[in-house]
Motif scaffolding. Structure first.
Motif, PDB file in Angstrom:
ATOM      1  N   SER A 176      -5.622  -7.253   4.528  1.00 29.80           N
ATOM      2  CA  SER A 176      -5.686  -5.901   5.079  1.00 29.80           C
ATOM      3  C   SER A 176      -5.135  -5.922   6.501  1.00 29.80           C
ATOM      4  CB  SER A 176      -7.130  -5.378   5.097  1.00 29.80           C
ATOM      5  OG  SER A 176      -7.156  -4.014   5.508  1.00 29.80           O
TER       6      SER A 176
ATOM      7  N   ASP B 205       0.862  -1.185   0.000  1.00 27.19           N
ATOM      8  CA  ASP B 205       0.000   0.000   0.000  1.00 27.19           C
ATOM      9  C   ASP B 205       0.899   1.236   0.000  1.00 27.19           C
ATOM     10  OD1 ASP B 205      -2.163  -1.687   0.438  1.00 27.19           O
ATOM     11  OD2 ASP B 205      -2.476  -1.055   2.524  1.00 27.19           O
TER      12      ASP B 205
ATOM     13  N   HIS C 221      -4.241   1.236   9.310  1.00 29.80           N
ATOM     14  CA  HIS C 221      -3.478   1.833   8.203  1.00 29.80           C
ATOM     15  C   HIS C 221      -2.954   3.219   8.618  1.00 29.80           C
ATOM     16  CE1 HIS C 221      -5.512  -1.179   5.585  1.00 29.80           C
ATOM     17  NE2 HIS C 221      -4.575  -0.927   4.699  1.00 29.80           N
TER      18      HIS C 221
ATOM     19  N   ILE D 146       3.304  -0.910   4.549  1.00 30.42           N
ATOM     20  CA  ILE D 146       2.465  -2.115   4.638  1.00 30.42           C
ATOM     21  C   ILE D 146       2.626  -3.019   3.418  1.00 30.42           C
ATOM     22  CG2 ILE D 146       0.066  -2.922   4.826  1.00 30.42           C
ATOM     23  CD1 ILE D 146      -0.597  -0.119   6.052  1.00 30.42           C
TER      24      ILE D 146
ATOM     25  N   GLU E  27       0.825  -6.620   2.085  1.00 30.64           N
ATOM     26  CA  GLU E  27      -0.350  -7.445   2.389  1.00 30.64           C
ATOM     27  C   GLU E  27      -0.414  -8.686   1.499  1.00 30.64           C
ATOM     28  OE1 GLU E  27      -3.284  -3.888   3.989  1.00 30.64           O
ATOM     29  OE2 GLU E  27      -3.043  -4.141   1.836  1.00 30.64           O
TER      30      GLU E  27
ATOM     31  N   HIS F  54      -3.241   5.452  -0.740  1.00 28.33           N
ATOM     32  CA  HIS F  54      -4.394   4.538  -0.649  1.00 28.33           C
ATOM     33  C   HIS F  54      -5.429   5.055   0.364  1.00 28.33           C
ATOM     34  CE1 HIS F  54      -6.726   0.913  -0.506  1.00 28.33           C
ATOM     35  NE2 HIS F  54      -6.265   0.497   0.648  1.00 28.33           N
TER      36      HIS F  54
HETATM   37 ZN   LIG Z   1      -3.920  -2.099   3.205  1.00 30.94          ZN
END
Ligand SMILES: [Zn+2]
Ligand SMILES: N[C@@H](CC(=O)c1ccccc1NC=O)C(=O)O
Ligand SMILES: [Zn+2]
Length: 208
Positions: free
Chosen positions: A147, A54, A159, A169, A171, A58
């Protein structure tokens, strides 16, 4: 010499995506038969398909885009740990581990048991984990989950909390074949100038 382990989800029309998001597709723009020389394909995918990172954009309109991110984050020593807990991932679950100086932390939860289907519920990161990890020196947090927040979250508190502490991050890494330990990680995003996220080819090599 240890081998590189691929921790990326294969990308195909079968790859599960976030409910309602663009499915992955690959098709040929030109076939070798048509062009007389080559097959040329095109892909359509959400930026959050499969194993991906991310960018702050985002969840923050003012946040960095993928091309603005420092590639050094995504290459280098990483620790893989096993999470044993209930419901959510919190500091007390990791308190017994010495994470001092760990810059890249990958948490294996084993909670996404069927990678052919998008999970219905996942353990999420408690926002209070962000200052706890930042204190240890963590700059990249990876998970075997799609997530870091609950799947129905709109506010995305984890986040935002991770972002405030400078933690990036990763994922949907595939960690079921990966023993906890010390590894070298390579998980480079594509050089997408405007994007909010990017699929990565993520690999690990055991170093300790
Ligand atoms: Zn995310
Ligand atoms: N936060 C998730 C993605 C996400 O929230 C999402 C991905 C695709 C389509 C919709 C999404 N969220 C909608 O509320 C992620 O970081 O991958
Ligand atoms: Zn994402």
């Amino acid at each position: 010499m240890s081998e590189w382990i691929d921790i990326s989800l294969p990308l195909s029309a079968e790859t599960p995506v976030w409910p309602g998001d663009t499915p992955f597709s690959y098709r040929l723009t030109w076939t070798k038969a048509e062009s007389g020389s080559v097959n040329v394909g095109q892909i359509t995918l959400s930026t959050h398909t499969g194993t991906h990172i991310d960018a702050p954009y985002h969840f923050d309109d003012e946040g960095k885009r993928v091309l603005d991110l420092d590639v050094h984050l995504y290459i280098g020593p990483a620790r893989v740990i096993q999470w044993e807990g209930e419901g959510s991932i919190r500091p007390k679950d990791l308190a017994a581990m010495d994470l001092t100086g760990v810059k890249r932390l990958l948490i294996r939860t084993g909670a996404w048991s069927d990678p052919c289907r998008f999970p219905k519920t996942i353990p999420h990161i408690e926002p209070e984990l962000a200052p706890f990890l930042a204190e240890k020196g963590v700059r990249l947090l990876g998970l075997d989950l799609p997530s870091v927040d609950p799947l129905d979250s709109k506010e995305l508190p984890a986040h935002h909390a991770l972002h405030r502490r400078g933690i990036h991050i990763l994922e949907s890494a595939v960690l079921d074949q990966v023993e906890p330990g010390e590894y070298e990680l390579v998980a480079l995003p594509l050089p997408l100038k405007e994007a909010d996220g990017s699929p990565v080819r993520a690999v690990l090599k055991r170093i300790g």
